[in-house]
Design a protein around this motif. Structure first.
Motif, short mmCIF file in Angstrom:
data_model
loop_
_atom_site.label_atom_id
_atom_site.label_comp_id
_atom_site.label_asym_id
_atom_site.label_seq_id
_atom_site.Cartn_x
_atom_site.Cartn_y
_atom_site.Cartn_z
N GLU A 127 0.91 -1.14 -0.03
CA GLU A 127 0.08 0.05 -0.07
C GLU A 127 0.83 1.27 0.10
N LEU A 128 1.94 1.23 0.62
CA LEU A 128 2.94 2.34 0.67
C LEU A 128 3.63 2.50 -0.76
N LYS A 129 3.76 1.65 -1.35
CA LYS A 129 4.25 1.55 -2.83
C LYS A 129 3.10 1.76 -3.81
N PHE A 130 2.07 2.17 -3.64
CA PHE A 130 0.84 2.26 -4.57
C PHE A 130 1.07 3.20 -5.50
N GLN A 131 1.82 4.51 -5.14
CA GLN A 131 2.05 5.56 -5.95
C GLN A 131 2.80 5.19 -7.05
N ASP A 132 3.84 4.14 -6.84
CA ASP A 132 4.80 3.95 -7.88
C ASP A 132 3.65 3.03 -8.83
N GLN A 133 2.75 2.10 -8.27
CA GLN A 133 2.06 1.44 -9.45
C GLN A 133 1.23 2.31 -10.25
N ILE A 134 0.86 3.51 -9.86
CA ILE A 134 -0.09 4.23 -10.39
C ILE A 134 0.95 5.13 -11.67
N ASN A 135 2.15 5.36 -11.21
CA ASN A 135 3.13 5.93 -12.31
C ASN A 135 3.15 5.05 -13.51
N ALA A 136 3.71 3.83 -12.81
CA ALA A 136 4.07 2.60 -13.75
C ALA A 136 2.66 2.49 -14.94
N GLU A 137 1.34 2.29 -14.24
CA GLU A 137 0.15 2.43 -15.07
C GLU A 137 0.03 3.52 -15.98
N LYS A 138 0.44 4.78 -15.84
CA LYS A 138 0.43 5.95 -16.55
C LYS A 138 1.56 5.61 -17.64
N ASN A 139 2.56 5.21 -17.42
CA ASN A 139 3.73 4.89 -18.41
C ASN A 139 3.06 3.95 -19.42
N ALA A 140 2.49 2.86 -19.00
CA ALA A 140 2.11 1.90 -19.78
C ALA A 140 0.69 2.04 -20.55
N SER A 141 0.03 3.17 -20.36
CA SER A 141 -1.27 3.73 -20.87
C SER A 141 -0.92 3.79 -22.42
N SER A 142 -0.02 3.98 -22.96
CA SER A 142 0.20 4.44 -24.42
C SER A 142 0.24 2.82 -25.23
N ILE A 143 0.60 1.90 -24.37
CA ILE A 143 0.87 0.59 -24.93
C ILE A 143 -0.13 -0.39 -24.69
N GLY B 97 14.76 1.03 -19.30
CA GLY B 97 15.22 2.23 -18.95
C GLY B 97 15.03 2.29 -17.52
N ALA B 98 14.76 3.62 -17.13
CA ALA B 98 14.48 4.27 -15.89
C ALA B 98 12.87 4.09 -15.70
N ASP B 99 12.16 3.76 -16.50
CA ASP B 99 10.58 3.76 -16.23
C ASP B 99 10.11 2.41 -15.80
N ALA B 100 9.07 2.15 -15.25
CA ALA B 100 8.39 1.27 -14.78
C ALA B 100 7.06 1.21 -15.57
N TYR B 101 6.56 -0.02 -15.89
CA TYR B 101 5.36 -0.22 -16.74
C TYR B 101 4.54 -0.99 -15.95
N TYR B 102 3.13 -1.03 -15.66
CA TYR B 102 2.43 -1.95 -15.24
C TYR B 102 0.99 -2.07 -16.22
N VAL B 103 0.63 -3.13 -16.35
CA VAL B 103 -0.66 -3.51 -17.15
C VAL B 103 -1.62 -4.59 -16.33
N GLU B 104 -2.89 -4.34 -16.10
CA GLU B 104 -3.66 -5.16 -15.39
C GLU B 104 -4.89 -5.23 -16.33
N ARG B 105 -5.25 -6.50 -16.31
CA ARG B 105 -6.44 -6.93 -17.21
C ARG B 105 -7.21 -8.24 -16.70
N LYS B 106 -8.53 -8.16 -16.67
CA LYS B 106 -9.16 -9.37 -16.42
C LYS B 106 -9.45 -10.38 -17.49
N ILE B 107 -9.05 -11.64 -17.16
CA ILE B 107 -9.13 -12.64 -18.34
C ILE B 107 -10.18 -13.88 -17.74
N PHE B 108 -10.42 -14.68 -18.85
CA PHE B 108 -11.32 -15.77 -18.30
C PHE B 108 -10.55 -17.02 -18.71
N LEU B 109 -10.13 -17.92 -17.91
CA LEU B 109 -9.56 -19.15 -18.39
C LEU B 109 -10.68 -20.30 -18.29
#
Length: 144
Positions: free
Chosen positions: A42-58, A132-144
């Protein structure tokens, strides 16, 4: 015919039996947390938000496909050969059904993952990697 005192006794014993049954059933429930290090994450959640923003283009150019016992992740071609990230299949209903693997894209920017033995249902696919210096994070629901 029951006397009123016996009716109260039967009602009371029925209530006690019901309470004992509910206590026994509550102890049989599993209390899995989403993760063991919940507060640290929870304390590192802002890092995840920044990584999601970086990954929004792809985010929309990552395609997920299941074919039998194989899960295929297809990334954009510019990420071919990427390694050092993680692929996490999270199932909210049971921590025992989660699966984690290292992200290692081949020359076609794809990765295949064996999903044999996994229970059918809804999973959250969590992809994270550094480029590089940027972190990326993508989250998606899938059905197996």
């Amino acid at each position: 015919m029951f006397h009123w005192g016996r009716k109260i006794l039967v009602l009371y014993l029925g209530f006690v039996a019901m309470m004992v049954f509910m206590v026994v059933m509550s102890f049989r429930q599993s209390n899995d947390l989403v993760r063991d290090d919940y507060y640290e994450a929870e304390l590192k959640f802002q890092d995840q938000i920044n990584a999601e923003k970086n990954a929004s283009s792809i985010r929309d150019s990552i395609h997920v496909q299941t074919n039998g016992n194989t899960l295929t992740l297809q990334f954009p071609k510019q990420l071919a050969g990427l390694s050092g990230g993680s692929v996490y299949l999270y199932r909210a209903s049971s921590a025992d059904d989660d699966r984690k693997a290292e992200l290692r894209l081949n020359d076609e920017a794809a990765q295949e993952m064996d999903i044999s033995g996994m229970k059918k249902g809804v999973y959250t696919l969590k992809l994270s990697w550094d480029q590089g210096a940027d972190a990326y994070y993508v989250e998606r629901k899938i059905f197996l």
